[in-house]
Scaffold this motif. Structure first.
Motif, PDB file in Angstrom:
ATOM      1  N   ILE A   1      34.004 -69.983  68.795  1.00 53.66           N
ATOM      2  CA  ILE A   1      34.075 -69.816  70.255  1.00 53.66           C
ATOM      3  C   ILE A   1      35.383 -69.104  70.598  1.00 53.66           C
ATOM      4  CG2 ILE A   1      32.749 -71.869  70.867  1.00 53.66           C
ATOM      5  CD1 ILE A   1      35.554 -73.264  71.218  1.00 53.66           C
ATOM      6  N   GLY A   2      35.522 -68.705  71.865  1.00 55.73           N
ATOM      7  CA  GLY A   2      36.775 -68.112  72.303  1.00 55.73           C
ATOM      8  C   GLY A   2      37.741 -69.177  72.780  1.00 55.73           C
ATOM      9  N   LYS A   3      39.000 -68.791  72.891  1.00 53.64           N
ATOM     10  CA  LYS A   3      40.053 -69.775  73.179  1.00 53.64           C
ATOM     11  C   LYS A   3      39.924 -70.432  74.553  1.00 53.64           C
ATOM     12  CE  LYS A   3      43.242 -66.333  75.022  1.00 53.64           C
ATOM     13  NZ  LYS A   3      44.575 -65.758  74.996  1.00 53.64           N
ATOM     14  N   ASP A   4      39.182 -69.784  75.480  1.00 50.47           N
ATOM     15  CA  ASP A   4      39.084 -70.353  76.828  1.00 50.47           C
ATOM     16  C   ASP A   4      38.124 -71.536  76.920  1.00 50.47           C
ATOM     17  OD1 ASP A   4      37.033 -68.532  76.245  1.00 50.47           O
ATOM     18  OD2 ASP A   4      36.587 -68.208  78.361  1.00 50.47           O
ATOM     19  N   ILE A   5      37.322 -71.760  75.893  1.00 47.40           N
ATOM     20  CA  ILE A   5      36.334 -72.847  76.015  1.00 47.40           C
ATOM     21  C   ILE A   5      36.494 -73.893  74.909  1.00 47.40           C
ATOM     22  CG2 ILE A   5      34.659 -71.517  77.368  1.00 47.40           C
ATOM     23  CD1 ILE A   5      33.108 -70.951  74.809  1.00 47.40           C
TER      24      ILE A   5
ATOM     25  N   ALA B   1      29.384 -69.181  70.692  1.00 39.60           N
ATOM     26  CA  ALA B   1      29.150 -69.620  72.065  1.00 39.60           C
ATOM     27  C   ALA B   1      27.894 -68.906  72.550  1.00 39.60           C
ATOM     28  CB  ALA B   1      30.333 -69.244  72.943  1.00 39.60           C
ATOM     29  N   ILE B   2      27.193 -69.511  73.507  1.00 36.66           N
ATOM     30  CA  ILE B   2      26.099 -68.769  74.141  1.00 36.66           C
ATOM     31  C   ILE B   2      26.657 -68.168  75.428  1.00 36.66           C
ATOM     32  CG2 ILE B   2      24.140 -69.875  73.025  1.00 36.66           C
ATOM     33  CD1 ILE B   2      23.994 -71.810  75.412  1.00 36.66           C
ATOM     34  N   SER B   3      26.336 -66.901  75.647  1.00 29.30           N
ATOM     35  CA  SER B   3      26.994 -66.147  76.726  1.00 29.30           C
ATOM     36  C   SER B   3      26.289 -66.349  78.058  1.00 29.30           C
ATOM     37  CB  SER B   3      26.962 -64.661  76.390  1.00 29.30           C
ATOM     38  OG  SER B   3      27.421 -64.467  75.078  1.00 29.30           O
TER      39      SER B   3
ATOM     40  N   GLY C   1      34.203 -58.507  74.368  1.00 26.30           N
ATOM     41  CA  GLY C   1      34.518 -59.855  73.879  1.00 26.30           C
ATOM     42  C   GLY C   1      33.280 -60.521  73.277  1.00 26.30           C
ATOM     43  N   HIS C   2      32.142 -60.310  73.924  1.00 24.62           N
ATOM     44  CA  HIS C   2      30.893 -60.862  73.385  1.00 24.62           C
ATOM     45  C   HIS C   2      30.568 -60.222  72.040  1.00 24.62           C
ATOM     46  CE1 HIS C   2      29.991 -61.629  77.837  1.00 24.62           C
ATOM     47  NE2 HIS C   2      30.093 -62.816  77.281  1.00 24.62           N
ATOM     48  N   ALA C   3      30.758 -58.909  71.974  1.00 19.98           N
ATOM     49  CA  ALA C   3      30.466 -58.193  70.723  1.00 19.98           C
ATOM     50  C   ALA C   3      31.388 -58.686  69.608  1.00 19.98           C
ATOM     51  CB  ALA C   3      30.646 -56.688  70.928  1.00 19.98           C
ATOM     52  N   TYR C   4      32.647 -58.892  69.955  1.00 23.41           N
ATOM     53  CA  TYR C   4      33.640 -59.342  68.973  1.00 23.41           C
ATOM     54  C   TYR C   4      33.223 -60.676  68.357  1.00 23.41           C
ATOM     55  CZ  TYR C   4      38.238 -60.908  67.271  1.00 23.41           C
ATOM     56  OH  TYR C   4      39.266 -61.359  66.503  1.00 23.41           O
ATOM     57  N   GLU C   5      32.859 -61.613  69.224  1.00 21.72           N
ATOM     58  CA  GLU C   5      32.487 -62.941  68.716  1.00 21.72           C
ATOM     59  C   GLU C   5      31.218 -62.874  67.860  1.00 21.72           C
ATOM     60  OE1 GLU C   5      33.055 -66.297  71.385  1.00 21.72           O
ATOM     61  OE2 GLU C   5      31.039 -66.958  70.883  1.00 21.72           O
ATOM     62  N   ALA C   6      30.237 -62.095  68.320  1.00 25.16           N
ATOM     63  CA  ALA C   6      28.977 -61.985  67.570  1.00 25.16           C
ATOM     64  C   ALA C   6      29.220 -61.338  66.202  1.00 25.16           C
ATOM     65  CB  ALA C   6      27.964 -61.172  68.381  1.00 25.16           C
TER      66      ALA C   6
ATOM     67  N   THR D   1      21.942 -67.164  74.900  1.00 25.75           N
ATOM     68  CA  THR D   1      22.448 -67.067  76.279  1.00 25.75           C
ATOM     69  C   THR D   1      22.347 -68.410  77.008  1.00 25.75           C
ATOM     70  OG1 THR D   1      20.304 -66.057  76.837  1.00 25.75           O
ATOM     71  CG2 THR D   1      22.200 -64.590  76.723  1.00 25.75           C
ATOM     72  N   ASP D   2      23.334 -68.629  77.875  1.00 25.36           N
ATOM     73  CA  ASP D   2      23.568 -69.871  78.614  1.00 25.36           C
ATOM     74  C   ASP D   2      23.172 -69.596  80.059  1.00 25.36           C
ATOM     75  OD1 ASP D   2      24.682 -72.105  79.813  1.00 25.36           O
ATOM     76  OD2 ASP D   2      26.754 -71.659  79.221  1.00 25.36           O
ATOM     77  N   GLU D   3      21.969 -70.005  80.442  1.00 24.87           N
ATOM     78  CA  GLU D   3      21.347 -69.412  81.619  1.00 24.87           C
ATOM     79  C   GLU D   3      21.385 -70.245  82.883  1.00 24.87           C
ATOM     80  OE1 GLU D   3      17.576 -67.809  80.393  1.00 24.87           O
ATOM     81  OE2 GLU D   3      18.533 -66.681  78.758  1.00 24.87           O
TER      82      GLU D   3
HETATM   83  O1  ME8 Z   1      31.973 -69.169  78.087  1.00 23.87           O
HETATM   84  N1  ME8 Z   1      37.616 -61.419  73.957  1.00 23.87           N
HETATM   85  O2  ME8 Z   1      30.172 -67.748  78.202  1.00 23.87           O
HETATM   86  P1  ME8 Z   1      30.914 -66.342  78.352  1.00 23.87           P
HETATM   87  C1  ME8 Z   1      37.067 -62.265  73.075  1.00 23.87           C
HETATM   88  N2  ME8 Z   1      28.507 -69.728  78.519  1.00 23.87           N
HETATM   89  N3  ME8 Z   1      36.155 -63.199  73.392  1.00 23.87           N
HETATM   90  C2  ME8 Z   1      35.791 -63.303  74.671  1.00 23.87           C
HETATM   91  C3  ME8 Z   1      36.319 -62.455  75.668  1.00 23.87           C
HETATM   92  C4  ME8 Z   1      37.275 -61.479  75.265  1.00 23.87           C
HETATM   93  N4  ME8 Z   1      37.830 -60.619  76.106  1.00 23.87           N
HETATM   94  N5  ME8 Z   1      35.759 -62.810  76.841  1.00 23.87           N
HETATM   95  C5  ME8 Z   1      34.910 -63.837  76.581  1.00 23.87           C
HETATM   96  C6  ME8 Z   1      30.777 -68.962  78.153  1.00 23.87           C
HETATM   97  N6  ME8 Z   1      34.927 -64.136  75.278  1.00 23.87           N
HETATM   98  C7  ME8 Z   1      29.808 -70.138  78.098  1.00 23.87           C
HETATM   99  C8  ME8 Z   1      29.786 -70.683  76.693  1.00 23.87           C
HETATM  100  S1  ME8 Z   1      28.844 -72.329  74.783  1.00 23.87           S
HETATM  101  C9  ME8 Z   1      27.937 -73.719  74.771  1.00 23.87           C
HETATM  102  C10 ME8 Z   1      28.836 -71.827  76.450  1.00 23.87           C
HETATM  103  C11 ME8 Z   1      34.151 -65.181  74.585  1.00 23.87           C
HETATM  104  O3  ME8 Z   1      29.806 -65.354  78.471  1.00 23.87           O
HETATM  105  C12 ME8 Z   1      34.295 -66.536  75.223  1.00 23.87           C
HETATM  106  O4  ME8 Z   1      35.494 -67.140  74.824  1.00 23.87           O
HETATM  107  O5  ME8 Z   1      31.925 -66.401  79.424  1.00 23.87           O
HETATM  108  C13 ME8 Z   1      33.071 -67.246  74.677  1.00 23.87           C
HETATM  109  O6  ME8 Z   1      33.318 -67.778  73.390  1.00 23.87           O
HETATM  110  C14 ME8 Z   1      32.034 -66.125  74.605  1.00 23.87           C
HETATM  111  O7  ME8 Z   1      32.770 -64.889  74.679  1.00 23.87           O
HETATM  112  C15 ME8 Z   1      31.020 -66.183  75.726  1.00 23.87           C
HETATM  113  O8  ME8 Z   1      31.702 -66.156  76.976  1.00 23.87           O
END
Ligand code: ME8
Length: 526
Positions: free
Chosen positions: A264-268, A14-16, A25-30, A53-55
């Motif tokens: 991606i994370g489960k919320d998206i 995902a782009i953050s 959470g960002h670090a985990y996904e990366a 990044t999603d700006e």
């Molecule tokens: O959702 N543990 O951006 P984001 C694990 N811009 N993963 C986590 C987390 C946590 N506590 N919190 C967030 C966005 N994430 C959008 C995405 S993609 C086209 C656009 C994950 O900065 C989250 O699920 O809120 C997502 O996959 C990523 O971090 C970025 O989250």
């Protein structure tokens, strides 16, 4: 016969939102995406890896306004921290994309025009609920009760009533297509997320509002300049911007699309497994091969938030415990796909037990004994049945089990298989007691130490995706050439002979994983 071209593998995160600094959470996904990218490279695939990044959008615009600065200024600063985090954690992306970049605006406008050409866009009026935190529209029926008569999104975020002229995307037209896709084995994992999405589509899909007129921080709708695209339309398009869309460039769309894995994370998951494939289908493009929604990482079981004061800076963690220890912990501790918890003491306890005391100590003991008792020199040796048995266990874990589990994204299970091989080596050292053999049977001592040397090389090769720096340091200590570290080398049976013939000698080793200390105050709470 000429070598076959390596099979391409495209992975994205995902782009953050750069509306603040990166969190764990960002670090985990990366890190998870990087482990997969490195793993596939070692498998011989031609990997392309994109993050960024999603700006755009209201969330960024409002945060900037709160801080009395422009959204671009906020994005410029914060995006830098996300990139820094990726670099510090050794995340080996090929492109770090920012959606404010000109090629991304161009790609987003191109996909819009392709959707328009399919007659999937029409102008109407949106009247309904919007959550700025989620950047998502919700149906009245999805809302949950908050305090008093406040309504909240299903994610628990505030929603606001929105009335606006808006472009709509004919999502309803793609209902059958999406159900077919969601039911395709492997498209959306883990299975629990798939069932949720199927249920959502089965309820019936409404057309989606895809533009806004009340602010202008976004990509302009072509031919309708008062509108900017709904931020998710442009955000999702980032995955093809990086491949040169709409142009067909070398190593672009025709090589890497459809993506092999969108992590991606489960919320998206809804955005990635429903909206995105529908946009793509409308634009005449294929859906990604796989979308995987990982779980959330919790701090001692709790969500991190500014109000709880428990927000962790991932860079601080990596500086405190070491980048590779943090990477190892995250991939080992959490069953991928499920939620997981972390705390400083959990990181220390696990990495001390598994990396410092087991793997690191094995390497340190073995190499020190080779230096001390064999002047660091290697020679041909004949393994006995105990040696063969150990090497078979190690080979099985490194060449078969770990790769099989990593391919299935079961990182913790794969690391566990590897760790069992490490434990088998430590048990073998204790049983063989090479320090005693030194006097009684020096030839046997050499065979034992060199068996361990061979095992260490396989263990170091296998674990490279998880602990890239430390495994590289160990492979350097073992004299393994840089071009003999891919997984194919695990099937090479002549390497030891070549190493002996090269005259390589082992140098006095430096410990790979120093034991970490539990900070006193945290130790008290453990
Ligand atoms: O959702 N543990 O951006 P984001 C694990 N811009 N993963 C986590 C987390 C946590 N506590 N919190 C967030 C966005 N994430 C959008 C995405 S993609 C086209 C656009 C994950 O900065 C989250 O699920 O809120 C997502 O996959 C990523 O971090 C970025 O989250």
């Amino acid at each position: 016969m000429a070598d076959l071209d390596p099979l391409p593998f495209y992975i994205t995160t995902a782009i953050s939102y750069p509306n603040g600094r990166p969190h764990i959470g960002h670090a985990y996904e990366a890190i998870a995406a990087d482990v997969i990218a490195r793993f596939q490279r070692l498998r011989g695939r031609a990997v392309r890896f994109q993050t960024g990044t999603d700006e755009h959008g209201l969330k960024m615009a409002r945060k900037a306004e709160e801080q009395g600065r422009s959204p671009r200024d906020l994005a410029d600063e914060m995006s830098g921290y996300f990139r820094e985090m990726c670099d510090a954690l050794n995340v080996s992306y090929d492109r770090f994309i920012r959606t404010s970049e000109p090629d991304h605006h161009r790609a987003s406008q191109a996909i819009w025009q392709a959707m328009e050409a399919s007659d999937d866009l029409y102008l109407d009026r949106y009247e309904g609920w919007y959550s700025v935190r989620d950047e998502a529209y919700y149906d009245e029926s999805e809302l949950v009760a908050g305090e008093g008569d406040e309504k909240l999104s299903p994610q628990g975020t505030p929603v606001e009533w929105t009335v606006e002229e808006s472009w709509f995307f004919r999502l309803s037209k793609y209902q059958d297509y999406l159900l077919g896709l969601l039911r395709t084995p492997g498209f959306l994992e883990p299975a629990s997320r798939r069932n949720e999405m199927i249920a959502f589509v089965e309820q019936g899909l409404r057309d989606l509002s895809v533009s806004r007129t009340s602010f202008d921080w976004g990509v302009k709708v072509p031919g309708s300049e008062a509108h900017v695209m709904y931020v998710w339309v442009d955000a999702l398009t980032n995955y093809i911007t990086g491949l040169g869309y709409p142009d067909d460039i070398p190593n672009g769309m025709s090589t890497f699309w459809p993506a092999d894995l969108q992590l991606i994370g489960k919320d998206i998951v809804r955005f990635h497994s429903i909206y995105w494939p529908a946009f793509l289908e409308s634009a005449g493009l294929q859906a990604p091969k796989k979308v995987f929604g990982h779980g959330f990482l919790l701090n001692r079981g709790q969500k991190e938030s500014k109000s709880l004061g428990n927000v962790t800076d991932p860079l601080e963690l990596s500086e405190r415990f070491g980048v590779d220890a943090l990477r190892y912990f995250l991939m080992r501790e959490v069953a991928f796909g499920q939620d997981g918890s972390y705390s400083p003491e959990a990181i220390v306890l696990r990495t001390n037990a598994e990396l410092a005391n087991s793997f690191g100590n094995l390497a340190q003991r073995t190499l020190s004994m080779i230096v001390k008792n064999m002047d660091g020199r290697l020679e041909a040796f004949k393994p006995d049945s105990a040696d063969d048995a150990l090497l078979a266990i190690v080979k099985q874990a490194c060449a078969t089990e770990l790769p099989r589990d990593f391919e299935a994204l079961s990182f913790s299970t794969g690391i566990e298989a590897w760790l069992r091989a490490v434990y088998a080596c430590n048990q073998y050292v204790d049983e063989q007691a090479p320090w005693a053999l030194k006097k009684t049977d020096p030839e046997r001592m050499k065979a034992v130490l060199q068996t361990l040397f061979v095992a260490l090389r396989d263990l170091a090769i296998a674990i490279q995706p998880v602990v890239p720096q430390k495994s590289a340091a160990l492979l350097d200590q073992l004299g393994i050439p840089a071009d003999e570290r891919a997984y194919a080398a695990l099937k090479d049976h002549d390497w030891f002979g070549r190493l002996v013939a090269s005259g390589f000698t082992v140098a006095p080793p430096t410990p790979l994983f120093p034991r970490l200390e539990l900070p006193v105050d945290e130790a008290a709470n453990a």
